[in-house]
Design a protein around this motif. Structure first.
Motif, short mmCIF file in Angstrom:
data_model
loop_
_atom_site.label_atom_id
_atom_site.label_comp_id
_atom_site.label_asym_id
_atom_site.label_seq_id
_atom_site.Cartn_x
_atom_site.Cartn_y
_atom_site.Cartn_z
N PRO A 141 0.81 -1.23 0.00
CA PRO A 141 0.00 0.00 0.00
C PRO A 141 0.84 1.27 0.00
O PRO A 141 0.37 2.30 -0.48
N ARG A 197 -1.02 2.50 -2.93
CA ARG A 197 -2.14 3.35 -2.50
C ARG A 197 -1.71 4.70 -1.95
O ARG A 197 -2.55 5.59 -1.82
N GLY A 219 -5.96 5.85 1.83
CA GLY A 219 -6.13 4.41 1.98
C GLY A 219 -4.81 3.73 2.23
O GLY A 219 -4.71 2.78 3.02
N SER A 240 -3.71 1.30 5.38
CA SER A 240 -3.15 -0.04 5.19
C SER A 240 -1.82 -0.20 5.90
O SER A 240 -1.56 -1.20 6.56
N SER A 295 -11.67 6.17 2.83
CA SER A 295 -10.63 5.36 2.19
C SER A 295 -9.66 4.79 3.21
O SER A 295 -9.27 3.62 3.14
N ASN A 297 -9.42 0.69 3.82
CA ASN A 297 -8.17 -0.01 3.51
C ASN A 297 -7.50 -0.59 4.74
O ASN A 297 -6.86 -1.64 4.66
N GLU A 347 -9.55 -3.75 5.45
CA GLU A 347 -9.32 -4.73 4.37
C GLU A 347 -7.93 -5.35 4.51
O GLU A 347 -7.75 -6.56 4.30
N THR A 348 -6.95 -4.56 4.88
CA THR A 348 -5.59 -5.06 5.05
C THR A 348 -5.51 -6.05 6.21
O THR A 348 -4.82 -7.08 6.10
#
Length: 387
Positions: free
Chosen positions: A112, A116, A229, A233, A280, A284, A287-288
Motif C-alpha cells: 500500500p 495506494r 487508503g 493499510s 478510504s 483499507n 481490508e488489510t
C-alpha cells in the motif's frame, strides 16, 4: 475519463482487463506449481512492462484511443494471471512458517505504500503536470525494478528440484479436489466472489467519477483519497506485524472484512474530499487486516505443492464476477444515481460477507498447527551452516 467522460467507458476498460485474468488464472496457478515461480514472475513483469510502455507511447504521441486502452489492458490482465498466483505461492518457499505472518505484514506495508499512498499521490501530480503519457512511462519502468529484485533472489532450489509429473488437467483436478474438501477455502472464495460483485465495480468506477464530477476535484485530489487508503493499510500492517495474528483468526478476518465493506457506503455519503479520504483510510485499514490473516492462513495450512493452484482458484473465484460487476455499474448508476449505488454496494456487500461465518466448519483451522515445511527448514539450516 479524458477519452470518454462516462462511467461506462471506465467499466469497459475494467472488463477488458479482468476477463483475460479470469480466463488464464488456472493456467497461471498450474505454471507456478510446475515451474520456477521466480521465472514465472519475471516473464509476467516483462509482458506488463511492455503493455504499460505501449500506453505511454500512444499517450505521448497523441494517437491514443479508447480501443487502444481496451486492447492493451487485456494483454496486461493476461500477464497478471501468471504473476499473482506465483507471488502468493513463493513466500513459503523462502520462509519458515513462524515468519509468514511478519512477512505478510511487511508485504502489506510495502504494497500500500507504493500502490495506494506514494503511487496515487505521485500519479495525480504527474497527470496534472506532465500528463498521462509521462505517468505511464514511469509506470512501465517500475516493472524493470520488479524484475531486478527477482533477479537478485537467484534460483529457488526446491522449486527447480521438483520433477514435473502428470498433465495440466490432472494438476487442475487435484487443486479443485483439495479446495472442495475444505470449507474454509471454498466458502471464503464464494463469499468474496459475491461481495466483490456487489461493491468492487461501483468503487473502482464511481470513486474517480465522484471526485471529478460531484466534488469538482482533480487528479491530485483523487491521489489524496487513494493515498489516505495507503496510510490506513500501512498503519494496520505495522500494528499486526508487531502484535501477530489473533487466535480466532477466521472470526477476526470476517469481522474486519464486514466492517470494511460497510465503510464503502461512506463514499456515497461523503460531501467533501477530506471525508472521502477518511472513508478510504478506514476501508483499507480493515481490508488489510483481513488480507494479512487470509494470506497467512493459506500459506500455513495449504500444502506447498498445491499453493499455486489454490491461490489461482482463490483469484479466479473471487474475481470471477468482476466483469459483471463492472458491466452492471453503468446501468445501475443511471437508474438510481452514483451515491445510492455506492451506499447500496456497501450495505449489501457487508451483509453477504458477514453471512460467510454461518457456513459449517468455516473456522476449522483456528488453533490448528501449521503444516510442516521440511524443505524450507533444511535450506535455512544449510544456508546458515559454517563454511
Amino acid at each position: 475519463y479524458s477519452l470518454s467522460n462516462a462511467p461506462t467507458a471506465l467499466a469497459l476498460v475494467g472488463i477488458a482487463m479482468s476477463v483475460p485474468t479470469i480466463l488464464l488464472l488456472l493456467v497461471g496457478g498450474v505454471a507456478s506449481d510446475r515451474f520456477d515461480r521466480r521465472r514465472v514472475m519475471l516473464a509476467a513483469d516483462a509482458a506488463r512492462g511492455v503493455a504499460v510502455g505501449a500506453l505511454a507511447v500512444l499517450s505521448i504521441t497523441g494517437a491514443i484511443a479508447l480501443w487502444h486502452v481496451i486492447v492493451i489492458v487485456a494483454f496486461y490482465g493476461a500477464a497478471q494471471a501468471f504473476f499473482d498466483p506465483a507471488f502468493d505461492a513463493v513466500v513459503p518457499d523462502v520462509l519458515p512458517a513462524d515468519e509468514l505472518a511478519q512477512a505478510n505484514s511487511l508485504d502489506q506495508v510495502v504494497r500500500p505504500l507504493a500502490l495506494r499512498l506514494l503511487g496515487p499521490a505521485l500519479g495525480g501530480v504527474l497527470i496534472d503536470t506532465v500528463g498521462t503519457g509521462g505517468a505511464f512511462a514511469l509506470d512501465a519502468l517500475s516493472f524493470a525494478v520488479s524484475a531486478g529484485a527477482l533477479l537478485c533472489m537467484g534460483a529457488l532450489p526446491r522449486r527447480a528440484a521438483r520433477a514435473v509429473k502428470g498433465t495440466m488437467s490432472s494438476d487442475l483436478r487435484q487443486g479443485f479436489a483439495y479446495v472442495r474438501r475444505h470449507n474454509w477455502l471454498w466458502g471464503t472464495f464464494a463469499i468474496a466472489a459475491i461481495s466483490y460483485l456487489l461493491f468492487l465495480g461501483p468503487t473502482e468506477v464511481l470513486l474517480p467519477f465522484l471526485v471529478k464530477e460531484h466534488l469538482g476535484g482533480s487528479g491530485t485530489d483523487l491521489g489524496l483519497v487513494l493515498g489516505a487508503g495507503g496510510v490506513g493499510s500501512i498503519a494496520c500492517a505495522l500494528a499486526m506485524g508487531q502484535n501477530g495474528i489473533p487466535r480466532r483468526e477466521i472470526l477476526f478476518m470476517y469481522v474486519a472484512w464486514t466492517l470494511a465493506t460497510v465503510a464503502i457506503a461512506g463514499y456515497g455519503l461523503a460531501t467533501a474530499i477530506w471525508q472521502l479520504m477518511l472513508v478510504s483510510l478506514t476501508f483499507n485499514a480493515l481490508e488489510t487486516a483481513g488480507t494479512i490473516i487470509w494470506a497467512t492462513a493459506k500459506q500455513k495450512h495449504v500444502p506447498a505443492a498445491l499453493l499455486g493452484r489454490v491461490s489461482s482458484l482463490d483469484w479466479l473465484i473471487s474475481i470471477g464476477l468482476l466483469p459483471l460487476s463492472f458491466a452492471l455499474t453503468g446501468p445501475v448508476t443511471e437508474a438510481i444515481g452514483v451515491r445510492t449505488t455506492l451506499v447500496g454496494a456497501g450495505v449489501l456487500g457487508a451483509a453477504v460477507t458477514l453471512a460467510g461465518l454461518l457456513l459449517p466448519r468455516m473456522r476449522e483451522i483456528e488453533g490448528a498447527a501449521p503444516l510442516a515445511r521440511p524443505e524450507v527448514a533444511r535450506e535455512l539450516s544449510a544456508s546458515s551452516a559454517p563454511g
